[in-house]
Design a protein around this motif. Structure first.
Motif, PDB file in Angstrom:
ATOM      1  N   GLU A  41       3.543   5.890  -2.914  1.00 44.05           N
ATOM      2  CA  GLU A  41       3.176   6.312  -4.435  1.00 44.05           C
ATOM      3  C   GLU A  41       1.591   6.419  -4.629  1.00 44.05           C
ATOM      4  O   GLU A  41       1.005   7.210  -4.982  1.00 44.05           O
ATOM      5  CB  GLU A  41       3.935   5.604  -5.523  1.00 44.05           C
ATOM      6  CG  GLU A  41       3.512   5.943  -6.886  1.00 44.05           C
ATOM      7  CD  GLU A  41       4.376   5.192  -8.097  1.00 44.05           C
ATOM      8  OE1 GLU A  41       5.462   5.650  -8.322  1.00 44.05           O
ATOM      9  OE2 GLU A  41       3.932   4.283  -8.475  1.00 44.05           O
TER      10      GLU A  41
ATOM     11  N   GLY B 140       6.667   7.193 -12.555  1.00 42.95           N
ATOM     12  CA  GLY B 140       6.967   7.405 -11.321  1.00 42.95           C
ATOM     13  C   GLY B 140       7.296   9.045 -10.984  1.00 42.95           C
ATOM     14  O   GLY B 140       7.376   9.484  -9.762  1.00 42.95           O
TER      15      GLY B 140
ATOM     16  N   THR C 129      11.558   8.476  -6.187  1.00 41.64           N
ATOM     17  CA  THR C 129      10.835   7.152  -6.338  1.00 41.64           C
ATOM     18  C   THR C 129      11.397   6.269  -5.437  1.00 41.64           C
ATOM     19  O   THR C 129      10.627   5.136  -5.278  1.00 41.64           O
ATOM     20  CB  THR C 129      10.921   6.443  -7.885  1.00 41.64           C
ATOM     21  OG1 THR C 129      12.294   6.512  -8.402  1.00 41.64           O
ATOM     22  CG2 THR C 129      10.282   7.597  -8.864  1.00 41.64           C
TER      23      THR C 129
ATOM     24  N   GLN D 111       8.030   4.507  -4.193  1.00 36.70           N
ATOM     25  CA  GLN D 111       7.832   3.008  -4.684  1.00 36.70           C
ATOM     26  C   GLN D 111       8.180   2.107  -3.578  1.00 36.70           C
ATOM     27  O   GLN D 111       7.864   0.747  -3.930  1.00 36.70           O
ATOM     28  CB  GLN D 111       8.320   3.137  -5.803  1.00 36.70           C
ATOM     29  CG  GLN D 111       7.721   3.786  -6.959  1.00 36.70           C
ATOM     30  CD  GLN D 111       8.453   3.780  -8.311  1.00 36.70           C
ATOM     31  OE1 GLN D 111       9.274   2.802  -8.579  1.00 36.70           O
ATOM     32  NE2 GLN D 111       7.971   4.526  -9.233  1.00 36.70           N
TER      33      GLN D 111
END
Length: 958
Positions: free
Chosen positions: A164, A179, A204, A208
């Protein structure tokens, strides 16, 4: 309420002055230096081995002194001959590389004539290539007709960064605080890892949790549906997708990390700012102050990845109370319909999450004929919010109101999610693909709300206090089976696809509300509500599609198809009034509704693909029938519709630097169940909502264009996109407003609506100052109708967003980046022009990392400025974070000290507008804490998230 005023030039807003100054600086930075026309020269020669035999494919690069900027490159021909043209006078380094041979560098001076360097002999070298060699792998972009690729090595991220963080550095890609990702103006729906799905459809989970250091390239493209991948013809169901191409060392072996951290006690959330104190003081009492309010901040995470050429295994786990989810917020926001969710962006409120997930991808036999992708995830999310809102509301031609509202919300959410995607090859040209998802969710919500409504002149109209809690359960799943059979060697093929989708929801609501204000006595009690409400709903959708493709002349293909689908929905609402004698059925609010939409579709698509481009033309005829029944009232609904739906797409590769795309599509949107059902939704006692069973489908035309440009030599890049949509039979709202400001809202079909958005991203090196500049522009426009007391109101919203970012290029010792983002918004209403508004929001930010051997000192500052004229003086937000990082144990572990929100000002602030109001919302958010975090890297250290490159990593100069 503020009236529009004409400001003299001397009182221009400081933000506008900043914008003009920034624009001037940008123009000065980008303006070309006046130079005289200069001659261009050619460098030629021969690349040979030690024996004098010509070498084919050697890369010859001209690097401009003094900072080794790549100026021109070429490769040698079969006999070793090369020629580098279009070189201006000056000093260069001529670099020659070829796999298996030693690198040769020699100085080169161009003054007044072409240069022949003769024969350059390369020596065989059985060692690794010098990491400082500048190769084409350092070029930041790869621009193809269907795909925009980013070279991850060219974009530095902070130590311990995730994917990310890497995406935030890429031009044309935006990552929101929750996100969600937007690439070239479209929301990203999938993130793949080496072309394989990773934890299903939640982008995500990859962005992430995977380390940025493991990524070699990032590719952005429109992924086609399973049916379109089989047929080879786009069907309009493309999804904007990001594919993460891993480094070779990450594709075999295992890597990961485990971390844990504890911090100092938090002082709850930030204080309620500005206009919210008075209404917040009148909030009804709640059972608790919130499940996650206050406490010791903590964060723990586990990531283990075991990859091979045929298998991907990933185990992820996390638990924290510092607003770091590690998975998409979409699950929580969909719990129980519109009641649940986090409310604002990723920084709003206090959030505690826990997650455990497993992903398994395997290719059987080491090829693409048989494979399986599957994952399971267990997650919980608890959120506590204190929110204040101020809203300017349009109530008529000369009527308006100012609403102050305070809300306290406490939610607890949990979910189980299973995904499956597999393909089996039965024989050559005979494939079967199965895709399925299963979701089980449960949620609890407790909300207390108070709102105060006054007229535009300040006169009290109404006030309402509401307290309700909701207990919801949702179960849903879907499956898709796609089949392909090639009939003969010409490529003629048959295709079939079957789909099914099932969802079931159950919701119990306890509602208590009271209203102040009537015509005779404004402060008198106007009504109390104490109810128990149950909502039970089921939806079943199924479809079957058959098609055949026939190869045509000129590298083209024709597909004809037919499809039948149906959607059956039913929902029952039972409402009980609670009184001294117990529960009593409320017959006016208790009802049930059933509907069935059935479709017959048939059409064709024509596809022609060549080296120059790709053309797709399609036409579909759709017939739909609606049958609905209002239970208990002997009312039935029956309607039929016929639509012609054309579509077209053209993509072309203009040259190696430029691509262009046009896409036109048409679609229909049927009314939602909540729009059709004639239930009364009284959870907001000042705005009662009632469905409309007479709604008809919308019909939308949409045109989208994209243009991409990247110059390999100058590293100048430009990405643009534009999207326009026009909707007829638009489903809008009709509001009936009483003298005291009470509203009843119903959906209706109202004429036409327009919306448009576009943007551009431009970047180029500033070699004279050793930096890089990136400029961004975004435009959004919408125009739609609504009725207010049977009078038509046409609302228009226009916003311009300007962004600039500067960063240094040589990042071995320090990495500095800073910029500004300004958004100008203009809202107008035809029914009451006194409510027309324009306002400015802006953000200034700076990020810096200083590398001192094993130590890294980092800081980030963000200053968010809000318009002080829209709703009166309010507080701007300055968010400052600092960290100190130390690698230990031979770089196998790290200790990190983080100080968050040092100034104690963090809060979520959002400006929104709609056809009927403009609103400012402020949500108390996570504020000051200090945390000490320890991380242990597992497996391959360089793939575990220790930062991109570091002091001894790849050096990139733009």
């Amino acid at each position: 309420m503020r009236r529009p005023t004409i400001r003299p030039a001397s009182s221009a807003r400081p933000g506008m002055i900043l914008a003009l100054l920034a624009g001037g600086l940008v123009f000065a930075a980008l303006a070309p230096r006046p130079v005289e026309a200069q001659a261009e020269y050619t460098v030629s020669g021969v690349i040979a081995d030690a024996a004098g035999a010509g070498l084919n494919g050697a890369m010859v690069v001209a690097l401009a002194k003094p900072d080794s900027v790549l100026t021109r490159f070429t490769t040698s021909s079969g006999d070793g001959v090369f020629a580098l043209g279009d070189l201006g006078p000056g000093e260069y380094i001529l670099q020659i590389t070829l796999l298996g041979y030693g690198t040769v560098r020699q100085d080169l001076s161009l003054t007044g004539e072409n240069v022949n360097v003769g024969t350059i002999n390369l020596e065989v070298m059985a060692v690794e290539v010098d990491p400082l060699v500048v190769t084409l792998d350092h070029v930041p972009f790869l621009n193809r007709r269907d795909t925009l690729g980013y070279n991850a090595l060219a974009f530095r991220t902070r130590p311990n960064a995730t994917v990310e963080d890497l995406l935030r550095q890429l031009p044309g890609i935006e990552v929101e605080t929750d996100g969600s990702i937007t690439a070239q103006g479209e929301e990203v729906e999938n993130v793949l890892v080496d072309g394989r799905e990773f934890f299903g459809g939640d982008p995500t989970m990859a962005t992430q949790n995977l380390p940025a250091e493991a990524v070699d390239r990032v590719e952005v493209y429109d992924k086609e549906s399973d049916m379109a991948e089989f047929t080879g013809i786009a069907d309009g169901e493309e999804e904007r997708t990001i594919n993460l191409e891993l480094k070779e060392e990450a594709r075999s072996g295992y890597f990961g990390r485990t971390s844990g951290g504890l911090g100092a006690d938090m002082e709850n959330a930030s204080v309620t700012p500005g206009f919210g104190e008075d209404v917040a003081a009148r909030l009804p009492a709640s059972s608790e102050a919130g499940t996650v309010a206050g406490g010791i901040p903590y964060a723990g995470a586990l990531s283990i990845n075991r990859f091979s050429p045929t298998t991907q295994l990933a185990l992820l786990g996390s638990a924290n109370n510092v607003n770091q989810a590690g998975f998409g917020w979409g699950d929580a926001m969909s719990f129980g319909g519109r009641d649940f969710g986090r409310g604002g962006g990723g920084d709003d409120g206090l959030t505690e999450t826990r997650m455990l997930a497993l992903n398994v991808n395997h290719d059987f036999g080491g090829n693409d004929d048989h494979w399986i992708r599957t994952s399971y995830r267990l997650s919980t999310l608890d959120n506590f919010q204190n929110e204040t809102r101020r809203q300017e509301q349009l109530l008529g031609m000369s009527a308006s109101s100012l609403v102050d509202r305070a809300t306290r919300t406490d939610t607890e959410n949990s979910s189980h999610r299973v995904n499956l995607n597999s393909q089996f090859t039965l024989s050559e040209g005979h494939e079967l693909r199965l895709r399925g998802n299963l979701n089980a969710r449960s949620s609890l919500l407790d909300r207390a709300d108070f709102q105060d409504t006054r007229s535009g002149t300040g006169q009290f109209l109404t006030a309402a206090a509401t307290n309700y809690d909701v207990d919801g359960e949702d179960l849903g799943g879907d499956a898709r089976l796609t089949w392909r059979k090639r009939l003969d060697d010409s490529g003629r093929s048959l295709f079939a696809e079957a789909r099914v989708n099932l969802s079931d929801s159950d919701r119990l609501t306890n509602l208590a509300s009271s209203i102040e204000g009537n015509v005779e006595n404004p402060r008198a009690r106007a009504g109390d509500v104490l109810q128990e409400q149950t909502n039970i709903g089921q939806t079943l959708t199924h479809s079957v599609r058959l098609s055949m493709t026939q190869p045509m002349p000129w590298e083209s293909m024709l597909e004809v198809y037919g499809e039948r689908s149906a959607t059956a929905e039913d929902e029952n609402q039972s409402v009980f009034d609670i009184g001294p004698d117990g529960r009593t059925v409320n017959p006016l609010l208790t009802s049930g509704f059933e509907r069935t939409y059935s479709y017959l579709r048939g059409g064709f698509r024509f596809n022609r693909t060549s080296e120059a481009g790709r053309l797709v033309l399609g036409l579909r005829l759709q017939g739909s029938d609606l049958e609905g029944t209002i239970l208990g009232r002997s009312e039935e609904i029956a309607n039929g519709y016929t639509h012609v739906l054309p579509n077209a797409e053209y993509r072309m590769q203009v040259d190696d630097r430029r691509t262009l795309q046009f896409r036109y599509s048409t679609s229909t949107r049927e009314p939602r169940m909540t729009d059709l059902q004639p239930f009364v939704d009284n959870r907001d006692p000042l705005r009662i909502r009632v469905g409309n069973p007479d709604l008809q489908p919308e019909y939308t035309h949409q045109l989208r264009t994209e243009y991409r440009f990247f110059d390999t030599f100058s590293f100048v890049n430009l990405f643009t996109h534009a999207n326009v949509s026009f909707t007829t039979n638009d489903i809008a709202q009709s509001r009936t407003v009483t003298e005291r400001g009470l509203q009843t809202i119903s959906p209706v079909n109202l004429g036409t609506s327009w919306s448009a958005n576009g943007g551009a991203s431009f970047g180029r090196p500033l070699r004279w100052m050793g930096g890089q500049v990136d400029l961004n522009y975004d435009l959004r426009y919408s125009s739609s109708n609504e009725y207010v007391n049977d009078l038509e109101n046409r609302s228009r919203s226009l916003s311009h967003t300007f962004g600039i970012e500067l960063e240094n290029r040589a990042k071995e010792d320090y990495d500095v980046r800073g910029g500004a983002k300004l958004t100008l918004s203009d809202v107008s209403y035809s029914l009451n022009e006194e409510l027309n508004e324009d306002y400015l929001t802006s953000t200034l930010y700076g990020i810096a990392d200083l590398h001192m051997g094993p130590w890294t000192l980092g800081t980030e500052f963000q200053w968010r400025l809000y318009d002080q004229d829209l709703f009166g003086p309010g507080r701007n937000v300055a968010l400052w974070e600092a960290s100190l990082r130390r690698l230990i144990l031979n770089d196998q572990a790290e200790i990190r000290l983080v100080a968050f929100d040092i100034l104690g000002q963090n809060q979520g602030v959002t400006y929104t507008n709609s056809p009927g109001f403009i609103q400012e919302s402020r949500v108390e958010s996570l504020t000051q804490y200090v945390m000490l975090n320890f991380t242990w890297y597992l497996g391959n250290r360089s793939m575990s998230g220790g930062g991109r490159g570091g002091r001894d990593g790849d050096r990139f100069r733009r």
